[in-house]
Structures are given as C-alpha cells and as structure tokens.
Design an enzyme around this catalytic site. Sequence first.
Site, PDB file in Angstrom:
ATOM      1  N   ARG A  49      52.145  58.427  33.419  1.00  0.00           N
ATOM      2  CA  ARG A  49      51.306  57.748  33.149  1.00  0.00           C
ATOM      3  C   ARG A  49      49.479  57.985  32.749  1.00  0.00           C
ATOM      4  O   ARG A  49      48.935  57.648  32.172  1.00  0.00           O
ATOM      5  CB  ARG A  49      51.586  56.292  33.973  1.00  0.00           C
ATOM      6  CG  ARG A  49      52.583  55.264  33.496  1.00  0.00           C
ATOM      7  CD  ARG A  49      53.158  55.204  34.522  1.00  0.00           C
ATOM      8  NE  ARG A  49      53.759  55.976  34.960  1.00  0.00           N
ATOM      9  CZ  ARG A  49      55.403  56.290  35.412  1.00  0.00           C
ATOM     10  NH1 ARG A  49      55.220  55.790  34.421  1.00  0.00           N
ATOM     11  NH2 ARG A  49      55.891  57.660  35.444  1.00  0.00           N
ATOM     12  N   THR A  50      49.361  59.048  34.203  1.00  0.00           N
ATOM     13  CA  THR A  50      48.697  59.424  34.394  1.00  0.00           C
ATOM     14  C   THR A  50      47.197  59.439  33.020  1.00  0.00           C
ATOM     15  O   THR A  50      46.230  59.298  32.532  1.00  0.00           O
ATOM     16  CB  THR A  50      47.849  59.700  35.864  1.00  0.00           C
ATOM     17  OG1 THR A  50      48.549  59.367  36.611  1.00  0.00           O
ATOM     18  CG2 THR A  50      46.379  60.037  35.674  1.00  0.00           C
ATOM     19  N   LYS A  78      47.860  84.132  37.018  1.00  0.00           N
ATOM     20  CA  LYS A  78      46.975  85.055  37.525  1.00  0.00           C
ATOM     21  C   LYS A  78      46.108  85.113  38.404  1.00  0.00           C
ATOM     22  O   LYS A  78      46.261  86.325  38.723  1.00  0.00           O
ATOM     23  CB  LYS A  78      46.308  85.998  36.362  1.00  0.00           C
ATOM     24  CG  LYS A  78      47.326  85.974  34.908  1.00  0.00           C
ATOM     25  CD  LYS A  78      45.707  86.384  34.156  1.00  0.00           C
ATOM     26  CE  LYS A  78      46.574  86.061  32.481  1.00  0.00           C
ATOM     27  NZ  LYS A  78      45.243  87.103  31.940  1.00  0.00           N
ATOM     28  N   ARG A 100      44.441  66.530  37.536  1.00  0.00           N
ATOM     29  CA  ARG A 100      45.538  65.708  38.533  1.00  0.00           C
ATOM     30  C   ARG A 100      45.338  67.110  39.674  1.00  0.00           C
ATOM     31  O   ARG A 100      45.848  68.608  38.547  1.00  0.00           O
ATOM     32  CB  ARG A 100      46.198  65.666  37.828  1.00  0.00           C
ATOM     33  CG  ARG A 100      47.603  65.404  39.267  1.00  0.00           C
ATOM     34  CD  ARG A 100      48.991  64.861  38.395  1.00  0.00           C
ATOM     35  NE  ARG A 100      47.895  63.401  38.621  1.00  0.00           N
ATOM     36  CZ  ARG A 100      49.459  62.490  38.685  1.00  0.00           C
ATOM     37  NH1 ARG A 100      50.700  62.193  38.199  1.00  0.00           N
ATOM     38  NH2 ARG A 100      48.990  60.762  38.888  1.00  0.00           N
ATOM     39  N   HIS A 128      44.059  58.596  44.841  1.00  0.00           N
ATOM     40  CA  HIS A 128      44.537  58.134  42.810  1.00  0.00           C
ATOM     41  C   HIS A 128      43.420  57.287  42.544  1.00  0.00           C
ATOM     42  O   HIS A 128      44.214  56.159  42.214  1.00  0.00           O
ATOM     43  CB  HIS A 128      46.156  58.384  42.929  1.00  0.00           C
ATOM     44  CG  HIS A 128      46.124  57.975  41.460  1.00  0.00           C
ATOM     45  ND1 HIS A 128      45.878  58.227  40.300  1.00  0.00           N
ATOM     46  CD2 HIS A 128      47.256  58.408  41.369  1.00  0.00           C
ATOM     47  CE1 HIS A 128      46.259  57.572  39.503  1.00  0.00           C
ATOM     48  NE2 HIS A 128      47.538  57.901  39.674  1.00  0.00           N
TER      49      HIS A 128
HETATM   50  N1   CP Z   1      51.704  56.272  38.436  1.00  0.00           N
HETATM   51  C1   CP Z   1      51.146  57.643  37.951  1.00  0.00           C
HETATM   52  O1   CP Z   1      50.428  58.398  38.816  1.00  0.00           O
HETATM   53  O2   CP Z   1      52.327  57.985  37.546  1.00  0.00           O
HETATM   54  P1   CP Z   1      52.173  59.845  36.684  1.00  0.00           P
HETATM   55  O3   CP Z   1      52.274  60.507  37.902  1.00  0.00           O
HETATM   56  O4   CP Z   1      53.344  59.182  35.587  1.00  0.00           O
HETATM   57  O5   CP Z   1      51.241  59.929  36.177  1.00  0.00           O
END
Ligand code: CP
Length: 488
Positions: A49-50, A78, A100, A128
């Site tokens: 999703r993100t 590396k 991320r 998040h």
């Molecule tokens: N909710 C969420 O962060 O989903 P993903 O890990 O799929 O990005």
Amino acid sequence: MKDFVTIRDFTREDILHLINQAIGRKNNHIVQPANQKKIASLFFENSTRTRVSSETAAINLGFEIIGFSGSEGTSVKKGEPLLDTAKMFQGYGVKALIIRHSLAGSARFLGDNLDIPVINAGDGSNCHPTQAMLDLMTIYEKFHTLDGLKIALVGDLKYGRTVHSLLQALELFDTQVTLVSPPTLGMSSWRVEQYEEHCGRTVKFAKTLKEIIPTQDVIYMTRIQRERFPSGAEGEIEYKKIGGKFLLEKNMLRKCLPSLAILHPLPRDKNNIEVHPDVDSTPYASYFIQAENGLYMREAILQALIKRELKGRKTNSSPKEKLFKKMKVIDGKKMGEKLVYRLDTGILIDHLAAGSAIRIHSLLKLDQIRDKEIVICSNIRSNKLGRKDVLAIHDSKLTPQELYKISLVSPNHTINYIEQRQVVKKGKTYLPTILKGHLICQNERCISRKYHLEYCKETFIVESQQPLKVHCHYCELLMTGDEIEIDS
Ligand code: CP
C-alpha cells in the site's frame, strides 16, 4: 516543515489542512502535473500500500519515480551507508525522497542531511506518519470531526508503528483512547506517558476486545508484527502464545454502535488473521476505504511539502539559550568544605549528589591527569542536601561538553571558579535543549547506535532538566535520568 518524518512535528491545523486537501482531491480528482520531475522511492522493507499509493500519488502529480523496492540488486548489498544512497538520489535531481527502512530514526536522519523533503514511509517499529494521516482522514470522512470520539487501538501496540503515529496525532484532538493488547505487546510506557503529558488526558486499558466493542466509535485493529520479534525459538514461542487472541469476527459486532468504524492499516496476516473476512461485508469495515485514502492523502502530503505549506510545531531550542546561570558570590572566601583541599586556582564542583563524584571523575577521565591535584569528597554533610559529594580540580578549566556530563549525572551541582584563593565566579550548568552526543540511545534499533554503522551522531532533545528527561531526536525514545546511558 521540510520533511514529513513524524506526527509530533505537526500542528492540529496542519493535520486538518492535509485532511481537507486530501478529501478535496478525492472528490474532485485534482491533478496538477509537475512537468515530469522526479521523486525517489526507496523501500528497503516490504510494502504494498504505502509504496504503490505513494508512487501513484507522485505520478498523479506529474512526477516520475526512480528508486527501488527491496535493496537486492543495489549497492546497499555492498555495504553502502544509507546517507550515501540517499545523497545519490538527491544528486540525480529528485524533488523529494520517500523512504521505508528497518531502522528507527532513518527518515529523520536523512531529513537532517538532505535539502529535499523526506517522507517517512515507516521507520522500523517507530512510526508511520503518512499512515496516521490517512487513518485520520478516514475517521474524519466518517464522523466529520476528530473530536469527541472513543477510539480503541488493538493488537501489537509495541512493534506496530502505525498505532504509535496515530496516538501522537490523537494528542491533538479530544479523543478517549483505549489500548487493548496482549501483555507482552503493550504500548511502551513512555509513549503512553508522552501522550498523557502532552494532552492532559489519560488512556484506558482493556484486556479483551469483547469488553470494548459496545462503546467504541473506532476500533483500530493491527497485525502482530512477527518480523520484529526476537529471532529464533524465543520469538516463535512468543508469537504462538499470542495467536488468535485478538481476532475480530462478525458475530462479535452484535452490540456495537451503529456508526462503528473498524480500521486496519493492512496487510492482514492470513497465518494469524486479526479481522475475519466475514467482517468485510459489514457496514463497519472501513479498512479498504482507508487503504484507498492513502492515495489522496499522499498526494496532499507531497504537494504540501513541495509547496512548503505546513507550519510545524515550534521547538523550544533557541541559539540564545542560557547554559550557565550565574549565582551571587558573597565574599569569595568559601572555597570548599573544611574537608576539601582549599584550591589556589581551579574548579570546585559542589552540591553533587552523594555517590556521584567518583562516576564524574571517571566520565571526565580525570584518572588520566597526572600533573594536577584532584580531590574527591564523598558523602559529606550538607545543609541543603543532607549528604553530598564535592570534587575539586586544581588549576583546570572544564569545557562545556564536560560540564554537560556533570549535569547529566548530577543536575543540581554548583560550580565555583577559583583564582588566587578567591571564588571569582559561581553558578549552575544547564543542558542545552539539543544535546549532541554524550548519551547512548537505549533503543537497539535506533539508527544512532554505532553498530549500525550509519555514522549518525547521537542527538537528544532535553525535555526537562530536573527531573532529567530526554528523548532521542531520531527514534523518539523517551529516557529519564535513571534510564540514560552516558557515553564515556
Ligand atoms: N499499511 C501499510 O503500511 O501497508 P504496506 O506495508 O503494504 O505499505
């Protein structure tokens, strides 16, 4: 604000602005092409999703995406430091960077070191914030307000980063929060303490999902974050113990409020499902709308950062901070207690907490000084403190860094500067609001821990001098005087 790293950076107005922008985009399909400029999307950890909604949001705004999903095939394999990787993308002309990463504080570290906006798409189990924003948007769409609601956060509140950011956001709204989790996966006490301190409301705790269902406006379910458990048998046993305890099924919803919204950041874990698929067809299931809202919210966030629309919360730090507060020197003759060697010239540190002088002696590496007299007096009588330590260093000055170390061990000390048997200056040292170095963050997954080899200088925000409370600038961990570890 340049970056979107943590909800604690933003005001209630910023949050409502983004929600209104995102709802406007959803309703009107606003798209403002940016003439094919680029955005970097660096996903070191798995995501559906993100990543996809962030990249789609950027494409909808007219950007091209460069980056990677998983570090396989990149020079990260590396051993390239994170900042080097990010700097490459800045050098390739990207307008913003979405990251991320598994280390807490990684997005803050990049934000501090890059000129372009950095958007945190999840940093380990820390936070998040874009997820929290789309969660709030979904709640706002349903209730037309974020105030006056009862919201339960359920599941893995220890490792689940979405609930950490959501709790930070709920500080800014008049909500009654209830936390429901297995005992081993409770929200860290420091996060609860910060929430309660910042908003003046207390959170409630519940042991079972069943007991809270009838009263809540929002039930926010989360996945058990198996991937963040300790590795090996220990983690496996822990995970098995929890399995199935917090499963929400349709038949449990008979007594819920008619307007209940069930949220879940998704993904669900089919091996240990938290929301049974039979809930999907009920009017309460809001998690697919929530996931869709990610697109509009991420468009709004990216646009707002590029246009520098977000004001951000004010920090307390000012370059004019007074770090040494002078005290009156009465007659200049009080150069130490009767037990202490009377100095001709040097520094006498008085009113140290009893038992602290030897620690300070070691932290200041005074044992390596061979050519100066140093006197430690331990546990002597004091009118002010009952018992105290005193430390006298002949013919020496202390650097501000050394003075901070003394303040960290014993904040209530007094420094006397002595010249020719006269006290010429006296006062107390205060820690600066932003403390670089000196301490070691107690979160092993914080990017500032040296063994992660990211060359991220430990930085702490001093929230209170007495009692001492600091939080890590990167992973946000709150530490008290008893919990700090001073870097020797
Ligand atoms: N909710 C969420 O962060 O989903 P993903 O890990 O799929 O990005």
